[in-house]
Design a protein around this motif. Structure first.
Motif, PDB file in Angstrom:
ATOM      1  N   ASP A 102      52.542  50.145  44.846  1.00 57.69           N
ATOM      2  CA  ASP A 102      53.103  50.089  46.196  1.00 57.69           C
ATOM      3  C   ASP A 102      52.031  50.409  47.243  1.00 57.69           C
ATOM      4  O   ASP A 102      51.995  49.791  48.312  1.00 57.69           O
ATOM      5  CB  ASP A 102      54.270  51.064  46.325  1.00 57.69           C
ATOM      6  CG  ASP A 102      54.971  50.949  47.675  1.00 57.69           C
ATOM      7  OD1 ASP A 102      55.438  49.834  48.001  1.00 57.69           O
ATOM      8  OD2 ASP A 102      55.041  51.951  48.411  1.00 57.69           O
TER       9      ASP A 102
ATOM     10  N   THR B  85      58.940  53.238  46.713  1.00 56.05           N
ATOM     11  CA  THR B  85      58.218  53.219  47.985  1.00 56.05           C
ATOM     12  C   THR B  85      57.497  54.547  48.195  1.00 56.05           C
ATOM     13  O   THR B  85      58.014  55.603  47.858  1.00 56.05           O
ATOM     14  CB  THR B  85      59.167  52.968  49.172  1.00 56.05           C
ATOM     15  OG1 THR B  85      60.191  53.972  49.179  1.00 56.05           O
ATOM     16  CG2 THR B  85      59.812  51.600  49.082  1.00 56.05           C
TER      17      THR B  85
ATOM     18  N   ALA C  44      57.967  44.156  47.378  1.00 50.42           N
ATOM     19  CA  ALA C  44      58.792  45.219  46.806  1.00 50.42           C
ATOM     20  C   ALA C  44      58.315  45.516  45.394  1.00 50.42           C
ATOM     21  O   ALA C  44      58.207  44.611  44.562  1.00 50.42           O
ATOM     22  CB  ALA C  44      60.259  44.795  46.783  1.00 50.42           C
TER      23      ALA C  44
ATOM     24  N   ARG D 134      63.703  50.037  43.800  1.00 49.60           N
ATOM     25  CA  ARG D 134      62.439  49.869  44.529  1.00 49.60           C
ATOM     26  C   ARG D 134      61.719  51.213  44.644  1.00 49.60           C
ATOM     27  O   ARG D 134      62.336  52.244  44.925  1.00 49.60           O
ATOM     28  CB  ARG D 134      62.695  49.294  45.919  1.00 49.60           C
ATOM     29  CG  ARG D 134      61.412  49.040  46.707  1.00 49.60           C
ATOM     30  CD  ARG D 134      61.638  48.247  47.972  1.00 49.60           C
ATOM     31  NE  ARG D 134      60.369  47.923  48.613  1.00 49.60           N
ATOM     32  CZ  ARG D 134      60.244  47.127  49.678  1.00 49.60           C
ATOM     33  NH1 ARG D 134      61.325  46.549  50.202  1.00 49.60           N
ATOM     34  NH2 ARG D 134      59.049  46.890  50.196  1.00 49.60           N
TER      35      ARG D 134
END
Length: 433
Positions: free
Chosen positions: A147, A412, A155, A410
């Motif tokens: 990421d 992040t 994503a 996801r």
């Protein structure tokens, strides 16, 4: 050659039917679906790493947990999952790229667009800027790194959120910050006559984004098992000593190879004042090692090497540098997963190799290079607990969710953390071995 998962299922079935089996595993629970562990953790309210090498390690309370996988994926046969994954991949095309770590089970690796170690895979993702989604079949810190290095529009998806890393969890941001404060009280912050600061923080790739950011903020760097020697040399040029975390064994083995005496490598236990050291020990140090380790590589022993040599005269023993120092010293060579793979690929004559790293990779190498005899030093089948949490059922689920226009699981990393972490990673990129 059958996959590790197939071998585990067979051994477990034989034990149940006959009370004995050809071969053994470190836990019969390995034969269950990972969703069983997800449910058990939800019911208990306590996270865990699951069966396998890290089963005895204590997971922090903040360890991510995976919600329940829909029943249709749990009940699906291998053939049905294969059909669904293949169809979803075809539908998504270049919109999605699947990354598979060397330690993943074969049943997942077969769908990967790229296979490699954590850093190779993060770089592989950069070659697919058109991909809207990066499905990282690895563990949490790897997805975080992807990421950080990918574009904001992409994503990064971890098929099972419970796929963490017990070694990475052994050093957390609060404990490292507290250690740093204590070291500053002892060493001060002023550089010496040569301009070298009192201490440089070095974190192994197998760490959280927060720790990579800590290194970036404090003049430090990230290392991999491939470039650890180069990184330590980089750090010694800039600092009088190094704080190395979270893996003590990689730090010790690398520093020893550079000529640092063991008495100048004290261990820092975050649960003790001054890490359990006298102040003078720290003042005399060159490398301060964090009390962390990989439970996969901790399983390998000198006794296993001695047995391999007794049973296979002329055997070549190659181990990962996350193994204890005594094991690395007793082996013929030690190196990263990529080093191990290249060493076997370079052998022109049939050779017997005993390998000290995760069983899925060893098993795959044995199948890929049938001209050699390749086996794992540890006779007990005990895969990485957290890598094993990813199953084709989870991969089918995240892919079909993408086809439906939904992004699940996801990963992040906050912008503030990304900036400093990227700095440390860029320093690592420049430190080529």
């Amino acid at each position: 050659m059958s996959s590790v998962n197939t071998a585990i299922q067979l051994i477990t079935r034989e034990q149940a039917e006959n009370g004995a089996a050809r071969g053994s595993t470190c836990s019969p629970a390995l034969a269950k679906g990972p969703w069983d562990y997800d449910l058990a953790e939800a019911l208990a309210g306590i996270p865990a790493y699951g069966p396998g090498a890290s089963s005895a390690d204590v997971a922090p309370a903040a360890t991510p947990r995976q919600g329940q996988l829909p029943e249709e994926y749990k009940r699906a046969t291998d053939a049905e999952l294969a059909r669904r994954i293949t169809a979803a991949k075809a539908t998504l095309g270049d919109r999605a790229v699947i990354l598979g770590h060397f330690y993943q089970r074969d049943e997942v690796i077969q769908y990967a667009d790229f296979v490699g170690d954590s850093f190779q895979l993060a770089n592989a993702a950069l070659t697919k800027p058109e991909a809207e989604a990066i499905i990282f079949c690895g563990v949490h810190f790897m997805a975080e790194t992807a990421d950080i290095l990918s574009t904001p529009e992409q994503a990064v998806i971890l098929p099972n959120l419970a796929a963490g890393c017990s070694m990475a969890d052994m050093a957390d941001a609060d404990s490292v910050a507290e250690c740093w404060e204590q070291l500053e009280e002892i060493f001060g912050t002023e550089p010496d006559a040569d301009g070298r600061v009192p201490v440089i923080p070095v974190t192994y790739m197998n760490s959280s984004a927060a720790l990579k950011a800590f290194c970036g903020e404090h003049g430090g760097i990230v290392c991999t098992s491939s470039n650890a020697k180069t990184v330590l040399e980089w750090a010694f040029e800039r600092g009088q000593r190094v704080l190395f975390f979270p893996d003590q064994h990689l730090g010790r083995n690398t520093a020893k190879a550079l000529g640092v005496p063991l008495e100048q490598m004290p261990m820092w236990n975050p649960r003790k004042d001054l890490g359990g050291n006298a102040e003078q020990q720290l003042l005399d140090s060159r490398v301060i090692l964090w009390h962390g380790f990989c439970s996969v590589h901790k399983r390998f022993s000198v006794a296993q090497i001695e047995q391999a040599r007794a049973e296979h005269p002329g055997v070549q023993v190659i181990v990962h540098p996350e193994c204890p120092m005594e094991v690395v010293d007793a082996a013929d060579s030690a190196g990263s997963t990529d080093f191990i793979k290249k060493a076997i690929a370079a052998a022109t004559e049939p050779i017997t190799f005993a390998i000290g790293t995760e069983i899925n990779m060893v098993n795959r190498l044995a199948a890929e290079y049938p001209q050699h005899t390749i086996f794992c030093l540890d006779p007990v089948i005990c895969p990485c607990s957290t890598m094993y949490r990813i199953h084709p059922g989870y991969l089918a689920w995240v892919l079909e969710e993408l086809v439906a226009g939904r992004v699940v699981n996801r990963i992040t990393v906050a912008d503030a953390v990304q900036a400093n972490a990227r700095t440390a990673l860029e320093r690592m990129l420049a430190a080529r071995p």
